[in-house]
Write an enzyme that holds these catalytic residues in place. Structure first.
Site, PDB file in Angstrom:
ATOM      1  CE  LYS A 116      -3.639  -2.207   2.712  1.00  0.00           C
ATOM      2  NZ  LYS A 116      -4.723  -2.590   1.827  1.00  0.00           N
ATOM      3  CD  GLU A 200      -4.440   5.336   4.315  1.00  0.00           C
ATOM      4  OE1 GLU A 200      -5.631   5.159   4.646  1.00  0.00           O
ATOM      5  OE2 GLU A 200      -3.934   4.854   3.293  1.00  0.00           O
ATOM      6  CG  HIS A 235     -11.507  -2.142   8.873  1.00  0.00           C
ATOM      7  ND1 HIS A 235     -11.921  -0.838   8.797  1.00  0.00           N
ATOM      8  CD2 HIS A 235     -10.839  -2.254  10.038  1.00  0.00           C
ATOM      9  CE1 HIS A 235     -11.513  -0.190   9.868  1.00  0.00           C
ATOM     10  NE2 HIS A 235     -10.856  -1.033  10.660  1.00  0.00           N
ATOM     11  NE  ARG A 297      -8.175  -9.575  -4.501  1.00  0.00           N
ATOM     12  CZ  ARG A 297      -9.262  -9.115  -3.897  1.00  0.00           C
ATOM     13  NH1 ARG A 297     -10.450  -9.335  -4.426  1.00  0.00           N
ATOM     14  NH2 ARG A 297      -9.199  -8.413  -2.785  1.00  0.00           N
TER      15      ARG A 297
HETATM   16  P1  ADP Z   1     -12.728  -8.019  -1.557  1.00  0.00           P
HETATM   17  O1  ADP Z   1     -12.112  -6.649  -1.485  1.00  0.00           O
HETATM   18  O2  ADP Z   1     -12.943  -8.503  -2.949  1.00  0.00           O
HETATM   19  O3  ADP Z   1     -13.877  -8.218  -0.667  1.00  0.00           O
HETATM   20  P2  ADP Z   1     -10.758  -9.038   0.303  1.00  0.00           P
HETATM   21  O4  ADP Z   1      -9.619  -8.084   0.193  1.00  0.00           O
HETATM   22  O5  ADP Z   1     -11.617  -9.009   1.495  1.00  0.00           O
HETATM   23  O6  ADP Z   1     -11.631  -9.017  -1.031  1.00  0.00           O
HETATM   24  O7  ADP Z   1     -10.112 -10.478   0.118  1.00  0.00           O
HETATM   25  C1  ADP Z   1     -10.760 -11.570  -0.446  1.00  0.00           C
HETATM   26  C2  ADP Z   1     -11.024 -12.561   0.648  1.00  0.00           C
HETATM   27  O8  ADP Z   1     -11.609 -13.688   0.071  1.00  0.00           O
HETATM   28  C3  ADP Z   1      -9.787 -13.083   1.362  1.00  0.00           C
HETATM   29  O9  ADP Z   1      -9.663 -12.458   2.581  1.00  0.00           O
HETATM   30  C4  ADP Z   1     -10.040 -14.555   1.590  1.00  0.00           C
HETATM   31  O10 ADP Z   1     -10.298 -14.848   2.960  1.00  0.00           O
HETATM   32  C5  ADP Z   1     -11.299 -14.825   0.840  1.00  0.00           C
HETATM   33  N1  ADP Z   1     -11.176 -15.944  -0.088  1.00  0.00           N
HETATM   34  C6  ADP Z   1     -10.123 -16.333  -0.788  1.00  0.00           C
HETATM   35  N2  ADP Z   1     -10.418 -17.342  -1.578  1.00  0.00           N
HETATM   36  C7  ADP Z   1     -11.700 -17.640  -1.365  1.00  0.00           C
HETATM   37  C8  ADP Z   1     -12.618 -18.590  -1.906  1.00  0.00           C
HETATM   38  N3  ADP Z   1     -12.284 -19.424  -2.849  1.00  0.00           N
HETATM   39  N4  ADP Z   1     -13.886 -18.613  -1.464  1.00  0.00           N
HETATM   40  C9  ADP Z   1     -14.280 -17.738  -0.552  1.00  0.00           C
HETATM   41  N5  ADP Z   1     -13.456 -16.824  -0.032  1.00  0.00           N
HETATM   42  C10 ADP Z   1     -12.188 -16.762  -0.414  1.00  0.00           C
HETATM   43  P1  ADP Z   2      -7.670  -4.045   2.895  1.00  0.00           P
HETATM   44  O1  ADP Z   2      -6.469  -4.327   2.071  1.00  0.00           O
HETATM   45  O2  ADP Z   2      -7.666  -4.771   4.168  1.00  0.00           O
HETATM   46  O3  ADP Z   2      -8.919  -4.159   2.077  1.00  0.00           O
HETATM   47  P2  ADP Z   2      -8.054  -1.134   2.727  1.00  0.00           P
HETATM   48  O4  ADP Z   2      -6.951  -0.152   2.696  1.00  0.00           O
HETATM   49  O5  ADP Z   2      -8.748  -1.378   1.442  1.00  0.00           O
HETATM   50  O6  ADP Z   2      -7.505  -2.503   3.315  1.00  0.00           O
HETATM   51  O7  ADP Z   2      -9.092  -0.681   3.825  1.00  0.00           O
HETATM   52  C1  ADP Z   2     -10.137  -1.504   4.241  1.00  0.00           C
HETATM   53  C2  ADP Z   2     -11.283  -0.666   4.794  1.00  0.00           C
HETATM   54  O8  ADP Z   2     -10.847   0.138   5.904  1.00  0.00           O
HETATM   55  C3  ADP Z   2     -11.863   0.323   3.826  1.00  0.00           C
HETATM   56  O9  ADP Z   2     -12.828  -0.272   2.990  1.00  0.00           O
HETATM   57  C4  ADP Z   2     -12.443   1.371   4.743  1.00  0.00           C
HETATM   58  O10 ADP Z   2     -13.673   0.973   5.254  1.00  0.00           O
HETATM   59  C5  ADP Z   2     -11.470   1.416   5.889  1.00  0.00           C
HETATM   60  N1  ADP Z   2     -10.470   2.472   5.689  1.00  0.00           N
HETATM   61  C6  ADP Z   2      -9.302   2.329   5.042  1.00  0.00           C
HETATM   62  N2  ADP Z   2      -8.614   3.479   5.028  1.00  0.00           N
HETATM   63  C7  ADP Z   2      -9.364   4.390   5.690  1.00  0.00           C
HETATM   64  C8  ADP Z   2      -9.177   5.766   6.052  1.00  0.00           C
HETATM   65  N3  ADP Z   2      -8.065   6.433   5.732  1.00  0.00           N
HETATM   66  N4  ADP Z   2     -10.164   6.382   6.739  1.00  0.00           N
HETATM   67  C9  ADP Z   2     -11.276   5.718   7.088  1.00  0.00           C
HETATM   68  N5  ADP Z   2     -11.503   4.421   6.807  1.00  0.00           N
HETATM   69  C10 ADP Z   2     -10.555   3.753   6.109  1.00  0.00           C
HETATM   70 MG    MG Z   3      -9.380  -3.050   0.415  1.00  0.00          MG
END
Ligand code: ADP
Ligand code: ADP
Ligand code: MG
Length: 652
Positions: A116, A200, A235, A297
């Site tokens: 990130k 952040e 989150h 992805r």
């Molecule tokens: P998105 O932003 O698309 O919701 P996340 O960043 O939360 O995705 O990550 C995708 C999540 O999907 C992973 O944390 C993992 O636990 C879950 N995952 C990975 N492979 C599978 C699968 N085949 N079926 C269901 N969940 C999965």
């Molecule tokens: P991950 O890789 O776990 O998906 P993200 O950076 O996408 O991590 O953040 C996940 C979630 O956390 C976001 O969808 C949002 O709800 C919250 N979040 C992330 N950054 C911030 C921020 N700077 N301020 C407020 N909420 C945030």
């Molecule tokens: Mg995210």
């Protein structure tokens, strides 16, 4: 186009990819761990290869085995789905080195966006607005704490390698910074093997709005509009939608342009998502959105985009990976109606969304969500399958499409009401409550919504008397009797059920409920034992219910009530010496049967072989006895199902 592809994933996403591949005439190879030997994706694929034991690290994350499986089966390309190896650039390098095609972006694109902090620096350079904060190299606590002060509290500490909401801590007070930092680091180290963080600004009234992008190898990049994923717990996304409520043309133009700029900055090819955080404290303003991260992805929630654009994103992924150009130009991509996706999970919403496991003894989805709307159910499980502790406990995604937001949201509620799951704790009622929450319905969403309304969203009203009566009637077996006018018919049914207890005990939330039912009562009335005698008769209404080993589940709207039905025989046996029936320890296939009804068997004698989780389990006689009933060879059984019953011995 490819002749054959391998899908390096499981569950709903593997099934979803297979469907599109099949429609395109592309053959599919599934891979599976021992826990998934009978999984739906294995059944659906043209071929399937075992890649190891249940733990993901030894199967779905084992790059060598997956690449070997592709080579052995002659697959030309690998689709990684989401999760697992989908964002692992070293895996991509190895796929390419093995002369296979990775259905996804280049390793270089994934590396550019993988961390990130580096991604934010890159985006800053490309002119994409990034969340204000510190994403430099320094990791000393004094530096980070002073940066936090500069940024201004509240701040969010984030693992640079983060994903799935892990390694994140919100800090409101400088005094809490040190402790939050060490917590985030510990979690990040454990989950990603990397404890470096960024700090952040915690955005006010945050909304998560992301843009779907698509690129090809000819330098083209388009967007497929936005998705709002602000409904989150821990989150993590719960209900996603497209388009974002309250989106203006001005804001959409600014966000989609920034997203396409981001994709072009890394010559992105394939499906990707640019996630933005939006400060919605004064509505959606083009100067108040910032890049958070890119997911390189297919996203879990991609179906909502498919519903509003009419585009099959997996088809596009295959085409682009096969070297074709993007099928449509930006002008040709329209936005039609509204779509929602709700993630149905095996989890206990009332207990902090604790993940659950279990066997899906009963699993029904409605066929439709109401006039003028379309329901699409994405699932990787079927009735009788287990939700194991090894993988993500998602059961299904309910996706609805309709002409506008209110109608589509109502349709989502209808679809959830018609969903029936028994055998595991599920979040159906929570999802339905969220779909009907006044703030959510008004489109007034932000990432704090679920947290603020937690109690109301997870409250479970106690079951009504009628519902208890229906459960008791079902547990007694008397509801199966024909509602005939001929009392003898009822009695005949009664006789058939032999030993039907007139007194039925149910356990609900640790309370014992004792019901009395007269088998001859065609009114199907139930009386309950109370401290002061029998209650007045309660008529059991027609109810949606499921009977499964030792339980009755009654469905009421999206809510479900589980009643345990203590088996009087079993309790007697548990108290006594021998077990009177043998139950399947897990779902499986009765492979061989070595005894028949009426046989006298000796203690220790093998009675049948159950194949489960790719292993054979021999079921032996626990004591000498005569077989009253034995499961049929070739039958599929759920866990807890009776495999063998012995003739009752008179123990005097
Ligand atoms: P998105 O932003 O698309 O919701 P996340 O960043 O939360 O995705 O990550 C995708 C999540 O999907 C992973 O944390 C993992 O636990 C879950 N995952 C990975 N492979 C599978 C699968 N085949 N079926 C269901 N969940 C999965
Ligand atoms: P991950 O890789 O776990 O998906 P993200 O950076 O996408 O991590 O953040 C996940 C979630 O956390 C976001 O969808 C949002 O709800 C919250 N979040 C992330 N950054 C911030 C921020 N700077 N301020 C407020 N909420 C945030
Ligand atoms: Mg995210």
């Amino acid at each position: 186009m490819f002749q054959k592809i391998l899908i390096a994933n499981r569950g709903e996403i593997a099934c979803r990819i297979i469907r599109t591949a099949r429609r395109m005439g592309v053959r599919t190879v599934a891979v599976y761990s021992d826990a998934d030997a009978r999984a739906l994706h294995v059944e659906m694929a043209d071929e399937a290869i075992r890649i190891g034991p249940a733990p993901a690290a030894e199967s779905y994350l084992d790059a060598d085995r997956i690449i070997a499986a592709a080579k052995i089966t002659g697959a030309e390309a690998i689709h990684p789905g989401y999760g697992f190896l989908s964002e692992n650039p070293d895996f991509v390098d190895r796929v390419v080195a093995a002369e296979l095609t990775f259905i996804g972006p280049s390793a270089a694109s994934i590396r550019a966006m993988g961390l990130k902090d580096a991604a934010k620096r890159l985006m800053e350079g490309a002119g994409v607005p990034v969340v204000p904060g510190y994403h430099g190299e320094a990791q000393e606590i004094v530096v980070l704490a002073s940066k936090a002060r500069e940024i201004g509290y509240p701040v969010l500490i984030k693992a640079r390698a983060g994903g799935g909401g892990k390694g994140m801590r919100r800090v409101d007070d400088p005094d809490d910074f040190a402790e939050a930092l060490s917590g985030a680091r510990r979690e990040a180290k454990a989950a990603f093997g990397d404890d470096r963080v960024l700090v952040e600004k915690y955005v006010e009234k945050p909304r998560h709005i992301e843009v779907q992008v698509f690129g090809d190898d000819f330098g083209n990049a388009v967007h497929l509009y936005e998705r709002d994923c602000s409904a989150q717990r821990r989150h993590q996304k719960v209900i996603e939608e497209a388009p974002a409520p309250g989106m203006t043309e001005e804001m959409r133009t600014a966000m989609t342009e920034a997203a396409v700029t981001a994709a072009k900055a890394i010559a992105y090819s394939g499906a990707g998502t640019i996630e933005f955080i939006v400060d919605a404290s004064e509505g959606l303003r083009p100067d108040r959105f910032w890049f958070m991260e890119m997911n390189t992805r297919l996203q879990v929630e991609h179906p909502v985009t498919e519903m509003v654009t009419g585009i099959d994103l997996v088809e596009w992924q295959l085409r682009v990976a096969a070297g074709e150009r993007l099928p449509l130009t930006q002008d040709e991509i329209g936005l039609h109606g509204h779509a929602f996706e709700a993630r149905l999970y095996a989890e206990d919403a009332a207990r902090g969304f604790l993940p659950a496991t279990g066997t899906l003894h009963h699993l029904r989805f409605p066929a439709a969500s109401g006039a003028g709307t379309v329901l699409r159910v994405e699932t990787g499980v079927r009735e009788g399958d287990a939700i194991s502790p090894f993988y993500d406990p998602m059961i299904a995604k309910l996706v609805v499409h309709g002409p506008d937001r209110p109608a589509t949201l109502a349709a989502l509620g209808t679809a959830l009401d018609g969903t029936e799951v028994a055998g595991s704790t599920v979040n159906t009622a929570f999802l339905a409550a969220l779909a009907r929450d006044p703030s959510f319905a008004a489109g007034d969403v932000d990432t704090g919504l679920i947290g603020r309304r937690q109690e109301a969203l997870t409250a479970v009203p106690p079951p009504s008397e009628g519902l208890l009566a229906a459960a008791a009637l079902a547990a007694s077996g008397l509801d199966a009797l024909p509602a005939s006018d001929d009392p003898w018919a009822a009695l005949a049914g009664y006789a058939h059920f032999h030993a039907v207890p007139q007194r039925t005990v149910l356990i609900f939330a640790e309370h014992e409920i004792t019901a009395r039912i007269d088998p001859a009562d065609r009114q199907k009335q139930v009386r309950f034992e109370t401290a002061t005698g029998l209650s007045r008769p309660v008529k059991a209404p027609a109810a949606r219910l499921a009977l499964w080993p030792g339980h009755v589940t009654v469905f009421d709207g999206a809510a479900s009530y589980n009643f345990a039905v203590p088996d009087p025989l079993q309790s007697a046996n548990e108290a006594g010496a021998g077990a009177d029936s043998l139950r399947a320890p897990m779902p499986g296939l009765v492979k061989v049967v070595r005894a028949a009804k009426g046989n006298q068997v000796a203690k220790g004698q093998p009675l049948l072989i159950l194949e489960a989780m790719k292993m054979e389990h021999t079921i032996i006689a626990p004591h000498d006895g005569v077989i009253a009933d034995i499961a049929a060879e070739g039958s599929q059984v759920t866990d807890g199902a009776v495999l063998v019953r012995f003739v009752e011995e008179d123990k005097g």
